[in-house]
Motif scaffolding. Structure first.
Motif, short mmCIF file in Angstrom:
data_model
loop_
_atom_site.label_atom_id
_atom_site.label_comp_id
_atom_site.label_asym_id
_atom_site.label_seq_id
_atom_site.Cartn_x
_atom_site.Cartn_y
_atom_site.Cartn_z
N ILE A 117 0.83 -1.19 0.00
CA ILE A 117 0.00 0.00 0.00
C ILE A 117 0.87 1.25 0.00
N SER A 118 1.86 1.29 0.89
CA SER A 118 2.71 2.48 0.99
C SER A 118 3.51 2.70 -0.28
N GLU A 119 3.98 1.63 -0.92
CA GLU A 119 4.74 1.78 -2.16
C GLU A 119 3.85 2.31 -3.28
N SER A 120 2.61 1.83 -3.33
CA SER A 120 1.66 2.31 -4.33
C SER A 120 1.35 3.79 -4.11
N GLN A 121 1.11 4.18 -2.85
CA GLN A 121 0.83 5.58 -2.54
C GLN A 121 2.02 6.46 -2.90
N LYS A 122 3.21 5.97 -2.62
CA LYS A 122 4.42 6.76 -2.88
C LYS A 122 4.65 6.93 -4.37
N SER A 123 4.49 5.87 -5.15
CA SER A 123 4.75 5.95 -6.59
C SER A 123 3.75 6.88 -7.28
N SER A 124 2.49 6.82 -6.87
CA SER A 124 1.49 7.72 -7.47
C SER A 124 1.75 9.15 -7.03
N GLY A 125 2.18 9.33 -5.77
CA GLY A 125 2.47 10.67 -5.28
C GLY A 125 3.61 11.32 -6.02
N ILE A 126 4.67 10.55 -6.27
CA ILE A 126 5.82 11.08 -7.01
C ILE A 126 5.42 11.41 -8.45
N ALA A 127 4.71 10.49 -9.09
CA ALA A 127 4.33 10.67 -10.49
C ALA A 127 3.42 11.87 -10.70
N LEU A 128 2.49 12.08 -9.76
CA LEU A 128 1.50 13.14 -9.91
C LEU A 128 1.87 14.40 -9.12
N ASP A 129 3.13 14.52 -8.75
CA ASP A 129 3.56 15.64 -7.91
C ASP A 129 3.29 16.99 -8.57
N LYS A 130 3.65 17.15 -9.82
CA LYS A 130 3.43 18.43 -10.51
C LYS A 130 1.94 18.73 -10.64
N PHE A 131 1.17 17.72 -11.00
CA PHE A 131 -0.28 17.89 -11.12
C PHE A 131 -0.87 18.34 -9.79
N ARG A 132 -0.43 17.72 -8.69
CA ARG A 132 -0.95 18.07 -7.38
C ARG A 132 -0.53 19.48 -6.98
N GLN A 133 0.70 19.86 -7.32
CA GLN A 133 1.14 21.24 -7.03
C GLN A 133 0.25 22.25 -7.74
N ASP A 134 -0.03 21.99 -9.02
CA ASP A 134 -0.90 22.90 -9.78
C ASP A 134 -2.30 22.95 -9.17
N MET A 135 -2.79 21.79 -8.73
CA MET A 135 -4.11 21.73 -8.12
C MET A 135 -4.13 22.53 -6.82
N GLN A 136 -3.10 22.38 -6.00
CA GLN A 136 -3.05 23.06 -4.71
C GLN A 136 -2.75 24.55 -4.84
N ALA A 137 -2.39 24.98 -6.05
CA ALA A 137 -2.22 26.40 -6.33
C ALA A 137 -3.42 26.97 -7.08
N ASP A 138 -4.48 26.15 -7.20
CA ASP A 138 -5.73 26.57 -7.88
C ASP A 138 -5.50 26.98 -9.32
N LEU A 348 -1.33 15.88 7.44
CA LEU A 348 0.08 15.57 7.27
C LEU A 348 0.43 15.73 5.79
N GLY A 349 1.55 16.38 5.51
CA GLY A 349 1.99 16.47 4.11
C GLY A 349 1.94 17.88 3.55
N SER A 350 1.64 17.98 2.28
CA SER A 350 1.81 19.22 1.54
C SER A 350 0.84 20.31 1.97
N ALA A 351 1.30 21.56 1.84
CA ALA A 351 0.51 22.74 2.16
C ALA A 351 -0.08 23.34 0.90
N TYR A 352 -1.20 24.02 1.06
CA TYR A 352 -1.86 24.69 -0.08
C TYR A 352 -1.21 26.05 -0.31
N ALA A 353 -0.66 26.23 -1.52
CA ALA A 353 0.03 27.48 -1.85
C ALA A 353 -0.90 28.68 -1.76
#
Length: 410
Positions: A117-138, A348-353
């Motif tokens: 489970i943790s490996e799956s969560q980590k791999s998706s998190g790394i892969a979608l990091d840029k997408f998530r950053q853009d999302m958290q910056a609206d 826990l984790g990333s902050a919203y820009a």
């Protein structure tokens, strides 16, 4: 009282017109479970009626997902499909809207090796990091909603006959998202205004710290200079309004990543990675988790905070009164989208820009300099109760009541 069909139609319309606020000729990307296929069809129809250019649906299936975790090679969980990343990033660059419809069973991956489970969560998190950053910056509009599945409904309403469980969960969802009102869109406009009154008050106060006290909790959280309280509606890069979560009862901001000290105890179960984590306590020193224990799911939450360095720090502070409608419903949803709106919570984790002045246009390095946490994960957990008091600490050290006995003190 509106009929079931009318409430379902209201809900789909709210998702399209208030949630993502579809604009003419805009793409809509929907992530959903096969359990929600009929509702997805209704949302798709509403989206096209509102002028969508194309609705793209990415379906998942709980049975197939479980089979993968049971039978796939262990090293396959470190992989994430590149085409899924490209699809989201390219659609995001085009200004598409994104809707996630949650239906997953809270116990979907119970008994699965936590390392998978943790490996799956980590791999998706790394892969979608840029997408998530853009999302958290609206950068674009996005919303998270939910639709029942049989397994989820059975978890929430185990005391009901099987044939009544899904209808009961639909009813609870309709009430939570105001789809049961005569004019749901106007209800959300009014609700947005109410939340923004709290946001405006807190932004005027500019507290330096928040001090939380409750049974099992004594925590001081520093707030960075330039922090912004937010709540309910947001604006995307083009200035279009959207509602990131439906339901939502919270106002929230960012903590300083190095300024969290003390301990905090959970007050509701956390559904994460197809497992339930319950009765846990986390101790922080200078922002970092130094100790964590749980009566249920301890290994799962320990692996969560090992996702990366940022997973050991807080990225969100959210205030929700105990008197919120979801809390007063006395329904434990075993789903963070709902349960976090019944309780004060952290993430826990990333902050919203967007919770920092000028943050939407800042580079990651600049956000970190201002004290915002960076991580490939963002997981909310509930800590509020009717016994919680919160003080706002001013620059001069004086304090003011923010919460008393679980509710707003102003």
């Amino acid at each position: 009282m509106p009929t079931f069909e009318q409430q379902l139609s209201n809900y789909a319309e709210l998702a399209v017109k208030v949630g993502v606020n579809i604009q003419p000729d805009q793409h809509l990307f929907i992530s959903a479970s096969t359990d929600a296929v009929e509702f997805v069809r209704l949302v798709t129809e509403k989206a096209y009626d509102a002028g969508a250019r194309q609705v793209i649906v990415d379906f998942s299936d709980d049975v197939i997902s479980r089979l993968r975790f049971e039978k796939a090679p262990a090293d396959s969980f470190s992989e994430f499909p590149e085409w899924k990343v490209m699809e989201r990033e390219q659609l995001g660059a085009k200004g598409a809207a994104f809707m996630s419809i949650m239906s997953q069973s809270p116990d979907l991956l119970q008994g699965i090796d936590p390392s998978r489970i943790s490996e799956s969560q980590k791999s998706s998190g790394i892969a979608l990091d840029k997408f998530r950053q853009d999302m958290q910056a609206d950068k674009f509009s996005w919303t998270v909603i939910a639709a029942p599945s049989k397994a989820w409904a059975a978890k929430v309403f185990p005391e009901l006959p099987a044939e009544e469980q899904v209808p009961a969960l639909w009813d609870a969802i309709f009430k939570a998202v105001r789809a049961n009102t005569e004019n749901p869109v106007q209800s959300w406009i009014d609700h947005d205004k109410t939340l923004h009154e709290k946001v405006d008050y807190l932004n005027e106060k500019r507290y330096k710290k928040l001090h939380y006290r409750a049974p099992g909790t004594d925590l001081i959280v520093d707030l960075p200079a330039g922090h912004l309280w937010c709540g309910a509606g947001s604006l995307n890069e083009k200035g279009h309004a959207f509602m990131a979560n439906m339901p939502t009862e919270e106002v929230f901001t960012v903590p300083h990543k190095d300024g969290v000290n003390g301990y905090v105890s959970s007050t509701k179960p956390l559904s994460y990675g197809g497992n339930i984590i319950d009765n846990f306590k986390i101790t922080f020193e200078d922002g970092r988790v130094t100790d964590i224990s749980a009566e249920q799911g301890e290994e799962v939450i320990k692996r969560l905070i090992d996702t990366d360095e940022g997973a050991k720090r807080l990225g969100e502070v959210a205030l929700v009164p105990h008197a919120s409608p979801i809390s007063q419903s006395n329904v434990l949803f075993y789903n963070t989208l709902f349960d976090e709106n019944a309780s004060n919570h952290f993430a826990l984790g990333s902050a919203y820009a967007f919770c920092l002045e000028g943050g939407k246009t800042m580079a990651r390095e600049d956000l970190e300099k201002h004290g915002l946490n960076q991580s490939i994960t963002h997981v909310d957990f509930m800590v509020g109760s009717e016994d919680m008091d919160i003080d706002g600490v001013n620059e001069d050290g004086t304090t003011e009541a923010v919460f008393r006995k679980g509710n707003w003190a102003f």
